[in-house]
Motif scaffolding. Structure first.
Motif, PDB file in Angstrom:
ATOM      1  N   SER A  75      11.747  17.617  -2.968  1.00 37.40           N
ATOM      2  CA  SER A  75      11.228  17.840  -4.333  1.00 37.40           C
ATOM      3  C   SER A  75      10.174  19.113  -4.861  1.00 37.40           C
ATOM      4  CB  SER A  75      11.086  16.649  -5.746  1.00 37.40           C
ATOM      5  OG  SER A  75      12.275  15.994  -5.572  1.00 37.40           O
ATOM      6  N   CYS A  76       9.357  18.297  -4.140  1.00 35.92           N
ATOM      7  CA  CYS A  76       7.838  19.144  -3.797  1.00 35.92           C
ATOM      8  C   CYS A  76       7.800  21.098  -3.670  1.00 35.92           C
ATOM      9  CB  CYS A  76       6.556  18.226  -3.031  1.00 35.92           C
ATOM     10  SG  CYS A  76       6.143  16.911  -3.529  1.00 35.92           S
ATOM     11  N   ILE A 129       0.457  -1.253  -0.023  1.00 39.36           N
ATOM     12  CA  ILE A 129      -0.017   0.012  -0.044  1.00 39.36           C
ATOM     13  C   ILE A 129       0.938   1.110   0.088  1.00 39.36           C
ATOM     14  CG2 ILE A 129      -1.539   1.580   2.052  1.00 39.36           C
ATOM     15  CD1 ILE A 129      -2.701  -1.283   1.977  1.00 39.36           C
ATOM     16  N   ASN A 130       1.951   1.213   0.744  1.00 42.86           N
ATOM     17  CA  ASN A 130       2.434   2.481   1.213  1.00 42.86           C
ATOM     18  C   ASN A 130       3.643   2.742  -1.067  1.00 42.86           C
ATOM     19  OD1 ASN A 130       2.964   3.026   3.179  1.00 42.86           O
ATOM     20  ND2 ASN A 130       4.793   1.987   3.880  1.00 42.86           N
ATOM     21  N   SER A 131       3.391   1.298  -1.319  1.00 43.65           N
ATOM     22  CA  SER A 131       4.904   1.658  -2.868  1.00 43.65           C
ATOM     23  C   SER A 131       3.598   2.027  -3.738  1.00 43.65           C
ATOM     24  CB  SER A 131       5.158   0.204  -2.633  1.00 43.65           C
ATOM     25  OG  SER A 131       3.902  -0.372  -3.183  1.00 43.65           O
ATOM     26  N   LEU A 132       2.134   2.358  -3.440  1.00 40.47           N
ATOM     27  CA  LEU A 132       1.472   2.750  -4.478  1.00 40.47           C
ATOM     28  C   LEU A 132       0.348   3.710  -3.666  1.00 40.47           C
ATOM     29  CD1 LEU A 132      -1.516   0.004  -3.947  1.00 40.47           C
ATOM     30  CD2 LEU A 132      -0.548   0.076  -5.729  1.00 40.47           C
ATOM     31  N   PHE A 133       1.411   4.554  -2.313  1.00 35.10           N
ATOM     32  CA  PHE A 133       0.891   5.750  -2.259  1.00 35.10           C
ATOM     33  C   PHE A 133       2.178   6.892  -3.097  1.00 35.10           C
ATOM     34  CE2 PHE A 133      -2.284   4.395   1.496  1.00 35.10           C
ATOM     35  CZ  PHE A 133      -2.829   6.236   0.910  1.00 35.10           C
ATOM     36  N   LEU A 134       3.166   5.828  -3.076  1.00 37.37           N
ATOM     37  CA  LEU A 134       4.457   6.544  -4.215  1.00 37.37           C
ATOM     38  C   LEU A 134       4.229   6.768  -4.801  1.00 37.37           C
ATOM     39  CD1 LEU A 134       7.357   7.702  -3.540  1.00 37.37           C
ATOM     40  CD2 LEU A 134       8.375   4.847  -3.297  1.00 37.37           C
ATOM     41  N   LEU A 135       3.885   5.477  -5.412  1.00 35.78           N
ATOM     42  CA  LEU A 135       3.711   5.997  -7.326  1.00 35.78           C
ATOM     43  C   LEU A 135       2.442   6.790  -6.982  1.00 35.78           C
ATOM     44  CD1 LEU A 135       3.427   4.604 -10.302  1.00 35.78           C
ATOM     45  CD2 LEU A 135       1.935   3.028  -9.359  1.00 35.78           C
ATOM     46  N   LYS A 136       1.192   6.809  -6.609  1.00 34.62           N
ATOM     47  CA  LYS A 136       0.684   8.322  -6.894  1.00 34.62           C
ATOM     48  C   LYS A 136       1.205   9.900  -6.642  1.00 34.62           C
ATOM     49  CE  LYS A 136      -4.028   9.888  -5.146  1.00 34.62           C
ATOM     50  NZ  LYS A 136      -5.921  10.282  -4.299  1.00 34.62           N
ATOM     51  N   ALA A 137       1.965   9.097  -5.516  1.00 36.80           N
ATOM     52  CA  ALA A 137       2.536  10.918  -5.023  1.00 36.80           C
ATOM     53  C   ALA A 137       3.479  11.881  -6.417  1.00 36.80           C
ATOM     54  CB  ALA A 137       3.730  10.661  -3.797  1.00 36.80           C
ATOM     55  N   ASN A 138       4.070  10.271  -6.646  1.00 32.56           N
ATOM     56  CA  ASN A 138       4.844  10.782  -8.085  1.00 32.56           C
ATOM     57  C   ASN A 138       4.472  10.949  -9.577  1.00 32.56           C
ATOM     58  OD1 ASN A 138       7.914  10.620  -7.247  1.00 32.56           O
ATOM     59  ND2 ASN A 138       7.021   8.296  -6.800  1.00 32.56           N
ATOM     60  N   ASN A 146      -0.635  17.715  -3.387  1.00 30.49           N
ATOM     61  CA  ASN A 146      -1.267  16.812  -2.791  1.00 30.49           C
ATOM     62  C   ASN A 146       0.242  15.658  -3.096  1.00 30.49           C
ATOM     63  OD1 ASN A 146      -3.690  18.011  -3.041  1.00 30.49           O
ATOM     64  ND2 ASN A 146      -4.079  17.774  -5.678  1.00 30.49           N
ATOM     65  N   SER A 147       0.851  15.572  -3.841  1.00 32.97           N
ATOM     66  CA  SER A 147       2.121  15.588  -3.908  1.00 32.97           C
ATOM     67  C   SER A 147       2.518  15.185  -2.598  1.00 32.97           C
ATOM     68  CB  SER A 147       2.675  15.359  -5.018  1.00 32.97           C
ATOM     69  OG  SER A 147       3.805  14.514  -4.871  1.00 32.97           O
ATOM     70  N   LEU A 148       2.953  16.379  -1.609  1.00 29.77           N
ATOM     71  CA  LEU A 148       3.431  16.911  -0.877  1.00 29.77           C
ATOM     72  C   LEU A 148       3.197  15.995   0.403  1.00 29.77           C
ATOM     73  CD1 LEU A 148       5.438  18.032   0.678  1.00 29.77           C
ATOM     74  CD2 LEU A 148       4.317  20.412   0.288  1.00 29.77           C
ATOM     75  N   GLU A 155       2.574  11.786   4.229  1.00 27.79           N
ATOM     76  CA  GLU A 155       2.266  10.580   4.588  1.00 27.79           C
ATOM     77  C   GLU A 155       3.136   9.599   5.596  1.00 27.79           C
ATOM     78  OE1 GLU A 155      -1.333  10.250   3.591  1.00 27.79           O
ATOM     79  OE2 GLU A 155      -2.605  11.504   3.942  1.00 27.79           O
ATOM     80  N   LEU A 156       4.175   9.309   4.252  1.00 33.03           N
ATOM     81  CA  LEU A 156       5.321   8.099   3.782  1.00 33.03           C
ATOM     82  C   LEU A 156       6.423   8.499   4.760  1.00 33.03           C
ATOM     83  CD1 LEU A 156       4.294   7.318  -0.150  1.00 33.03           C
ATOM     84  CD2 LEU A 156       3.219   6.014   2.657  1.00 33.03           C
ATOM     85  N   ASP A 157       6.676   9.929   4.911  1.00 35.20           N
ATOM     86  CA  ASP A 157       7.817  10.673   6.158  1.00 35.20           C
ATOM     87  C   ASP A 157       8.935  10.048   4.421  1.00 35.20           C
ATOM     88  OD1 ASP A 157       9.569  11.967   7.839  1.00 35.20           O
ATOM     89  OD2 ASP A 157       9.441   9.583   8.528  1.00 35.20           O
ATOM     90  N   TYR A 158       8.268  10.803   3.233  1.00 30.85           N
ATOM     91  CA  TYR A 158       9.293  10.717   2.294  1.00 30.85           C
ATOM     92  C   TYR A 158      10.372  11.497   2.226  1.00 30.85           C
ATOM     93  CZ  TYR A 158      11.304   8.862  -2.214  1.00 30.85           C
ATOM     94  OH  TYR A 158      12.178   8.313  -3.735  1.00 30.85           O
ATOM     95  N   LYS A 159      11.853  11.806   2.839  1.00 26.34           N
ATOM     96  CA  LYS A 159      12.303  12.824   2.353  1.00 26.34           C
ATOM     97  C   LYS A 159      12.438  13.502   0.856  1.00 26.34           C
ATOM     98  CE  LYS A 159      13.399  12.633   7.428  1.00 26.34           C
ATOM     99  NZ  LYS A 159      12.100  12.717   7.658  1.00 26.34           N
ATOM    100  N   LYS A 160      13.055  12.468   1.005  1.00 35.35           N
ATOM    101  CA  LYS A 160      13.349  13.127  -1.056  1.00 35.35           C
ATOM    102  C   LYS A 160      12.218  13.695  -1.347  1.00 35.35           C
ATOM    103  CE  LYS A 160      15.954  11.111  -4.897  1.00 35.35           C
ATOM    104  NZ  LYS A 160      16.123   9.960  -5.820  1.00 35.35           N
TER     105      LYS A 160
END
Length: 93
Positions: free
Chosen positions: A73-74, A24-33, A57-59, A64-69
């Motif tokens: 970028s956002c 599910i987290n990988s899907l969130f990451l895909l959607k954000a990208n 929306n991406s930010l 939520e994922l705490d994906y700092k990169k």
């Protein structure tokens, strides 16, 4: 089109009970990208308001994922959008 496809996958797999959190987290990451890339295209076309909405929306998803990169970028792209619009005060922020 890519965003619609991603949204369909996202809604299908996030409703299944046996889907792992990692998946599910990988899907969130895909959607954000995907949102970021759509925003980049919109910015290139001069549609800065729509580009900003997609960046925000991406930010939200990256936070939520705490994906700092992704977060950095956002913020970088949002600053560039503000600069393109001549809003240097917000670009600096």
């Amino acid at each position: 089109m890519a965003l619609d496809y991603t949204e369909n996958i996202f809604s299908t797999y996030t409703t299944e009970k046996n889907t792992s959190k990692k998946y599910i987290n990988s899907l969130f990451l895909l959607k954000a990208n995907c949102l970021r890339r759509v925003g980049l295209v919109q910015k290139a076309q001069g549609d800065f308001d729509k580009a900003m909405i997609n960046e925000l929306n991406s930010l939200k998803l990256f936070k939520e994922l705490d994906y700092k990169k992704g977060i950095s970028s956002c913020y970088n792209e949002m600053g560039l959008i503000y600069m393109e619009k001549g809003n240097y005060k917000d670009a600096y922020r």
